[in-house]
Design an enzyme around this catalytic site. Structure first.
Site: not given
Ligand code: AMP
Length: 722
Positions: A13, A16, A420, A612, A616
């Site tokens: 987590c 840690c 986008d 895509d 991005d």
């Protein structure tokens, strides 16, 4: 100063990873540390005189394990998946043993062989406890840390049921057969099994995200061609030094960021800039590692290598976004944070009151454990994973591949959708948008003539024509007019195709049509036949067929819609206007895109990013939910949480609709999972004089809650509307 990327094992987590980061940065010789929880890595900058052995000792001293130097192809397999099938068989056997006598299926006489029956269930439960030890340990750790989550609830239920059943087992073996219905071994196993199932699903999503980073690194080629006094030599990318002169030919990728010293060519840089059309680069222009040389031979000087290159910067952006994404809390975690302390409190109060009322320690303890057992809704282990698995199945039938299940719970909170432009709202390639045909040829014949000539050209514009080529014509005197266009002869007619520079000394009365094409964002290609204009052709990146409709529907649902683009303002505004998006940010870099999404999130918006391209990738990770397409670059689809497999924008609506329904069902499931059991708590405490805790009733309510959950969830599959 040196750098090293190492594996750190055992971090589960953010507490840690924060601890490791803090601990390491305080050690002698270490200059800077950045720990990545998802990747399980630490990037360490250290002084030259420090060695790896000391660094590994530091990591081990921090309470976690040094896992060697990170390699791109480190294969870390989770074996839980393989075990799931074995444990499913084991679970079915346990269910049969414990239930068969209730529903009249053949099994041995459990009263006669009570000890064997009890021992059998006990022994079969042990492997489940070992299988789920990570959940149990994490759950208890979180109770100790005063932040109970789903794991804590599971641990509490499993441990209480196990201890209660274990004590009863001893008593049964000693002859107390009344307790035969007081065994909850199979519940322990079932809870562990379903929670594990959910874990495996999530594990796969994280692995996919790691793949995104691997892909990003792979964007740059492994080799470069260097120019030396003795000719050309192929070297590995690590051998390239700043100032080296490298050579790139058409079809090849640029190896490192640099500057052209000789030649010119078009380069596809869409992954960084988002620019849809390959850009022309000549002497003194910069080139980026990973960009593809379209059509020429160039020599370029290496300027930025290794961690300083643009692509490394993008890897960094993706990694940083990954860490911030880990904060999603599931509905069950939220409920557990209230439910667990409440149950513990009620159990302790029950114990104390029984003692005060003069009951023996043993009897008080049994009442306390009964409360814990009865309060642990067996169905909670089922409620979320079952709904998630069913929903993911339904989504995949609807062309949506969901990789990280948590996002199903996030989607109903979405209020903003960021798109986008290039390749997402548009098709991402140049196509013929409009033709003004002034000739006597039919449109098809005209296109066939043009395509035959363009077929010889490597210019990016030529690609728009190639699909219109019907039958081959003989071309004579083909010639490229650099920076202007192309020309060739067919049947003694001379054709010239190109920009307005070919119009010198030629009468042009097509101004109105030109204006119309330019206003719509087209580049114009003039077509001359024997020095007469016979056609104007507008080429541009075209809008996806379902973009307009999808945006309209999303707006009707009151989502805020934005369009981001690396492209110039004029083109972006034209496209935005056609699609119906008014919030437009043009000329943005990948960094700007992330900053924009961060800003939206900081202003308490919940954001979907649809994209895509490689450029991005980081924003797809940064957004609350990232959506990409099957046809997208590997890096984008690996960075996204959802992939639209039929490449249709309209599926975003489907995703939102099914996710909303899933969350509704999860909430109902949790209600039913808790409802029956909460009903049992007052009985377990002994509040009702006449109704003593009846273990049969307890197990029936447990079964009822599980069945309600199962049938409620199946609505997700049956409902035609989803
Ligand atoms: P360049 O500088 O090579 O990118 O070319 C400049 C312009 O010339 C392009 O923007 C086009 O308008 C025109 N052009 C170049 N090659 C072609 C071609 N094969 N077909 C049509 N137009 C072309």
């Amino acid at each position: 100063m040196k750098n090293i990327l190492i594996n750190v094992l055992g971090m589960t987590c953010s507490a840690c990873s924060n601890h490791v980061e803090k601990y390491l940065s305080k050690q002698k010789g270490i200059i800077d540390v950045s720990v990545n929880l998802v990747m399980g890595t630490a990037l360490i900058h250290y002084e030259d005189d420090l060695d790896i052995d000391t660094i590994s000792k530091y990591v081990n001293d921090s309470g976690y394990q040094y896992g060697g130097i990170y390699k791109l192809d480190d294969e870390k397999k989770d074996h839980s998946e393989k075990y799931l099938i074995i444990f499913l068989i084991l679970l079915i056997i346990m269910m049969y043993i414990s239930m068969s006598h209730m529903i009249g299926l053949p099994f041995f006489d459990i009263i006669k062989y009570s000890s064997i029956y009890t021992l059998l269930l006990f022994i079969l439960t042990i492997p489940f406890l070992i299988f789920g030890k990570d959940i149990l340990i994490a759950g208890i750790k979180n109770i100790v840390r005063k932040s109970p989550n789903m794991d804590s609830l599971v641990s509490l239920g499993v441990i209480a049921s196990f201890i209660y059943s274990f004590i009863n087992m001893i008593l049964i073996i000693n002859g107390n057969k009344d307790l035969l219905h007081h065994l909850y071994f199979e519940s322990c196993s079932m809870i562990i099994y379903f929670v594990k199932l959910g874990r495996v699903i999530d594990y796969h999503s994280k692995e996919k995200t790691k793949d995104a980073i691997k892909d990003l690194v792979r964007v740059t080629p492994e080799y470069a061609v260097i120019k030396t006094k003795n000719g050309e030599k192929k070297i590995t990318i690590d051998e390239v030094k700043i100032g080296d002169i490298l050579i790139s030919r058409s079809g090849e990728k640029i190896a490192v960021d640099g500057e052209i010293t000789k030649g010119e060519a078009h380069f596809d840089e869409s992954f960084i800039t988002g620019e849809s059309i390959p850009v022309k680069k000549k002497i003194n222009d910069g080139v980026l590692a990973g960009s593809i040389n379209y059509d020429g031979v160039v020599e370029y000087k290496a300027l930025k290598i290794g961690p300083k290159s643009t692509i490394s910067e993008m890897v960094h952006l993706v990694m940083n976004s990954l860490n911030s994404k880990m904060k999603i809390t599931r509905i069950t975690d939220k409920i557990s944070s209230y439910f667990v302390p409440m149950i513990i409190l009620i159990a302790i109060i029950t114990f104390i009151i029984y003692l005060i009322l003069g009951n023996s320690f043993n009897e008080s303890l049994i009442h306390m454990v009964t409360v814990l057992v009865v309060a642990c809704p067996c169905a909670i282990g089922l409620a979320t994973p079952l709904a998630v698995v069913t929903s993911i199945g339904t989504l995949s039938k609807n062309n949506l591949l969901v990789k990280s299940s948590e996002i199903l719970e996030v989607i109903p909170k979405i209020d903003t959708i960021v798109f986008d432009k290039t390749g997402t709202l548009t098709n991402g390639k140049l196509e013929i948008n409009k033709i003004y045909n002034y000739s006597s040829y039919s449109k098809d014949d005209l296109l066939n003539i043009i395509s035959n000539i363009e077929n010889n050209s490597h210019h990016p514009i030529a690609k728009a024509f190639k699909k219109y080529l019907k039958n081959g014509l003989e071309i004579n005197n083909y010639q490229e007019l650099s920076g202007i266009g192309v020309k060739g002869k067919i049947n003694n007619h001379e054709y010239i195709l190109g920009n307005n520079k070919i119009l010198k000394n030629i009468a042009n009365d097509k101004q109105d049509d030109e204006k119309e094409l330019l206003n719509k964002g087209n580049s114009i290609i003039y077509v001359l036949e024997d020095n007469n204009i016979i056609a104007l052709i507008g080429v541009r990146d075209t809008i996806r067929s379902d973009a307009l409709d999808t945006i309209r529907k999303l707006k009707n649902k009151n989502f805020d819609i934005y369009m981001l683009s690396g492209d110039n303002k004029i083109t972006s505004n034209i496209i935005g206007k056609e699609i119906g998006i008014t919030n437009i940010k043009a000329e943005v870099s990948p960094k700007d895109k992330i900053a924009f999404i961060k800003e939206l999130k900081n202003n308490n918006h919940c954001v979907i990013m649809v994209g895509d391209g490689i450029n991005d990738a980081a924003s797809l990770v940064e957004a609350d939910v990232g959506i990409s397409f099957k046809s997208s670059t590997d890096i984008a689809s690996n960075s996204a949480n959802v992939i639209i497999t039929n490449d249709k924008l309209k599926e975003i609506m489907t995703l939102i609709r099914i996710s909303n329904k899933t969350v509704k069902i999860i909430k109902e499931n949790l209600f039913w999972a808790f409802f029956y059991n909460i009903l049992m708590i007052p009985i377990a405490i002994g509040l009702f004089k006449n109704i003593k805790i009846n273990p049969m009733i307890a197990s029936i309510t447990m079964m009822l809650s599980s069945l309600t959950v199962v049938f409620n969830t199946l609505r997700l599959r049956r409902d035609k509307d989803v």
